[in-house]
Design a protein around this motif. Structure first.
Motif, PDB file in Angstrom:
ATOM      1  N   GLU A   1     -44.167  49.331  24.441  1.00  0.00           N
ATOM      2  CA  GLU A   1     -43.755  50.520  25.182  1.00  0.00           C
ATOM      3  C   GLU A   1     -44.097  51.764  24.368  1.00  0.00           C
ATOM      4  N   VAL A   2     -44.536  52.787  25.063  1.00  0.00           N
ATOM      5  CA  VAL A   2     -44.802  54.096  24.452  1.00  0.00           C
ATOM      6  C   VAL A   2     -43.891  55.098  25.146  1.00  0.00           C
ATOM      7  N   ASP A   3     -42.967  55.632  24.376  1.00  0.00           N
ATOM      8  CA  ASP A   3     -41.988  56.573  24.940  1.00  0.00           C
ATOM      9  C   ASP A   3     -41.330  56.006  26.191  1.00  0.00           C
ATOM     10  N   GLY A   4     -40.982  54.712  26.137  1.00  0.00           N
ATOM     11  CA  GLY A   4     -40.280  54.049  27.233  1.00  0.00           C
ATOM     12  C   GLY A   4     -41.149  53.581  28.379  1.00  0.00           C
ATOM     13  N   VAL A   5     -42.477  53.740  28.275  1.00  0.00           N
ATOM     14  CA  VAL A   5     -43.395  53.365  29.345  1.00  0.00           C
ATOM     15  C   VAL A   5     -44.202  52.135  28.929  1.00  0.00           C
ATOM     16  N   PHE A   6     -44.332  51.169  29.833  1.00  0.00           N
ATOM     17  CA  PHE A   6     -45.123  49.972  29.577  1.00  0.00           C
ATOM     18  C   PHE A   6     -46.558  50.379  29.244  1.00  0.00           C
ATOM     19  N   ALA A   7     -47.067  49.882  28.100  1.00  0.00           N
ATOM     20  CA  ALA A   7     -48.413  50.247  27.659  1.00  0.00           C
ATOM     21  C   ALA A   7     -49.342  49.052  27.503  1.00  0.00           C
ATOM     22  N   GLY A   8     -48.780  47.850  27.291  1.00  0.00           N
ATOM     23  CA  GLY A   8     -49.614  46.671  27.079  1.00  0.00           C
ATOM     24  C   GLY A   8     -48.827  45.555  26.442  1.00  0.00           C
ATOM     25  N   SER A   9     -49.560  44.680  25.757  1.00  0.00           N
ATOM     26  CA  SER A   9     -48.975  43.472  25.203  1.00  0.00           C
ATOM     27  C   SER A   9     -49.592  43.152  23.851  1.00  0.00           C
ATOM     28  N   VAL A  10     -48.794  42.550  22.976  1.00  0.00           N
ATOM     29  CA  VAL A  10     -49.284  42.072  21.692  1.00  0.00           C
ATOM     30  C   VAL A  10     -48.623  40.724  21.420  1.00  0.00           C
ATOM     31  N   SER A  11     -49.384  39.794  20.829  1.00  0.00           N
ATOM     32  CA  SER A  11     -48.823  38.458  20.602  1.00  0.00           C
ATOM     33  C   SER A  11     -49.405  37.819  19.344  1.00  0.00           C
ATOM     34  N   LEU A  12     -48.643  36.871  18.844  1.00  0.00           N
ATOM     35  CA  LEU A  12     -49.093  35.986  17.774  1.00  0.00           C
ATOM     36  C   LEU A  12     -48.891  34.563  18.250  1.00  0.00           C
ATOM     37  N   THR A  13     -49.890  33.717  18.011  1.00  0.00           N
ATOM     38  CA  THR A  13     -49.784  32.301  18.342  1.00  0.00           C
ATOM     39  C   THR A  13     -50.042  31.508  17.074  1.00  0.00           C
TER      40      THR A  13
ATOM     41  N   SER B   1     -51.369  29.697   9.650  1.00  0.00           N
ATOM     42  CA  SER B   1     -52.121  30.806  10.228  1.00  0.00           C
ATOM     43  C   SER B   1     -51.611  31.096  11.631  1.00  0.00           C
ATOM     44  N   ALA B   2     -51.855  32.313  12.088  1.00  0.00           N
ATOM     45  CA  ALA B   2     -51.525  32.691  13.459  1.00  0.00           C
ATOM     46  C   ALA B   2     -52.615  33.583  14.006  1.00  0.00           C
ATOM     47  N   GLU B   3     -52.889  33.431  15.294  1.00  0.00           N
ATOM     48  CA  GLU B   3     -53.894  34.275  15.954  1.00  0.00           C
ATOM     49  C   GLU B   3     -53.216  35.452  16.628  1.00  0.00           C
ATOM     50  N   LEU B   4     -53.774  36.616  16.416  1.00  0.00           N
ATOM     51  CA  LEU B   4     -53.294  37.857  17.004  1.00  0.00           C
ATOM     52  C   LEU B   4     -54.081  38.155  18.271  1.00  0.00           C
ATOM     53  N   GLY B   5     -53.365  38.574  19.305  1.00  0.00           N
ATOM     54  CA  GLY B   5     -54.012  39.009  20.532  1.00  0.00           C
ATOM     55  C   GLY B   5     -53.313  40.245  21.061  1.00  0.00           C
ATOM     56  N   TYR B   6     -54.046  41.108  21.749  1.00  0.00           N
ATOM     57  CA  TYR B   6     -53.432  42.309  22.297  1.00  0.00           C
ATOM     58  C   TYR B   6     -54.325  42.905  23.373  1.00  0.00           C
ATOM     59  N   TRP B   7     -53.689  43.634  24.268  1.00  0.00           N
ATOM     60  CA  TRP B   7     -54.417  44.452  25.243  1.00  0.00           C
ATOM     61  C   TRP B   7     -53.531  45.647  25.600  1.00  0.00           C
ATOM     62  N   PHE B   8     -54.176  46.732  25.983  1.00  0.00           N
ATOM     63  CA  PHE B   8     -53.468  47.956  26.350  1.00  0.00           C
ATOM     64  C   PHE B   8     -54.145  48.575  27.562  1.00  0.00           C
ATOM     65  N   GLY B   9     -53.347  49.213  28.402  1.00  0.00           N
ATOM     66  CA  GLY B   9     -53.895  49.912  29.545  1.00  0.00           C
ATOM     67  C   GLY B   9     -54.722  51.104  29.101  1.00  0.00           C
ATOM     68  N   ARG B  10     -55.712  51.428  29.901  1.00  0.00           N
ATOM     69  CA  ARG B  10     -56.652  52.496  29.569  1.00  0.00           C
ATOM     70  C   ARG B  10     -55.986  53.832  29.200  1.00  0.00           C
ATOM     71  N   PRO B  11     -54.858  54.223  29.850  1.00  0.00           N
ATOM     72  CA  PRO B  11     -54.242  55.508  29.464  1.00  0.00           C
ATOM     73  C   PRO B  11     -53.754  55.552  28.013  1.00  0.00           C
ATOM     74  N   PHE B  12     -53.676  54.382  27.367  1.00  0.00           N
ATOM     75  CA  PHE B  12     -53.156  54.314  25.994  1.00  0.00           C
ATOM     76  C   PHE B  12     -54.244  54.079  24.954  1.00  0.00           C
ATOM     77  N   TRP B  13     -55.498  54.072  25.378  1.00  0.00           N
ATOM     78  CA  TRP B  13     -56.612  53.872  24.454  1.00  0.00           C
ATOM     79  C   TRP B  13     -56.838  55.132  23.630  1.00  0.00           C
ATOM     80  N   GLY B  14     -57.207  54.937  22.371  1.00  0.00           N
ATOM     81  CA  GLY B  14     -57.612  56.048  21.513  1.00  0.00           C
ATOM     82  C   GLY B  14     -56.474  56.941  21.057  1.00  0.00           C
TER      83      GLY B  14
END
Length: 171
Positions: A63-75, A84-97
């Motif tokens: 969450e960014v300032d209380g707004v859903f922005a994406g997901s992050v995970s470890l497996t 070891s663990a694998e990291l994965g993540y994605w974010f919506g375009r409004p939160f890029w950069g």
């Protein structure tokens, strides 16, 4: 900007689907991440996250300032890869950069090393995804090499990169 990692809620489905249903997001992820991305896809993913064994998978909403922005995970790996663990993540375009991914990855890696007895976190972004590679580099990940023609995405063989962060307290 307040960046928070929190558990998934069933109520996150609509916000997740709204950001995930973007060709530019799906283009840099594994095929298991569908496009188009529907609310049912989000509900199914959330159910998997909620049912996961916390000793094997950590998955959080970002969450960014209380707004859903994406997901992050470890497996966590299994058998000989259990430290070891694998990291994965994605974010919506409004939160890029905007530094969101960098901070979310920092928080998730700290949590993984803090909660699990792992010594290595790795990620394998597609080679053309320079922004994702930069997120990892900013978090101290070491580029371990290029895996040539290692992924098949949308009818093309592509290279991927191997990045890893090794826990400094390991020996």
């Amino acid at each position: 900007m307040d960046i928070l990692l929190r558990p998934w809620l069933e109520a996150d489905a609509a916000a997740c689907a709204a950001l995930a249903d973007d060709e530019s997001v799906a283009a840099n992820l594994r095929d298991v991440f569908p496009h188009p991305y529907t609310e049912q896809d989000a509900r199914d993913f959330i159910a998997l996250c909620l049912a996961a064994d916390p000793d094997e998978a950590l998955s959080c909403v970002v969450e960014v300032d209380g707004v859903f922005a994406g997901s992050v995970s470890l497996t966590r790996g299994a058998d000989v890869a259990r430290k070891s663990a694998e990291l994965g993540y994605w974010f919506g375009r409004p939160f890029w950069g905007k530094g969101v991914a960098t901070e979310a990855v920092r928080q998730m890696c700290a949590r993984g090393f803090g909660e699990w007895d792992i010594v290595r976190i790795f990620a394998e972004p597609f080679s053309h995804n320079c922004a994702s590679c930069r997120v990892l580099e900013k978090n101290g990940f070491t580029h371990e090499g290029t895996k040539h023609l290692s992924v098949y995405k949308r009818g093309k063989l592509l290279d991927s990169e191997m990045y890893a962060l090794v826990y400094e307290g390991s020996g």
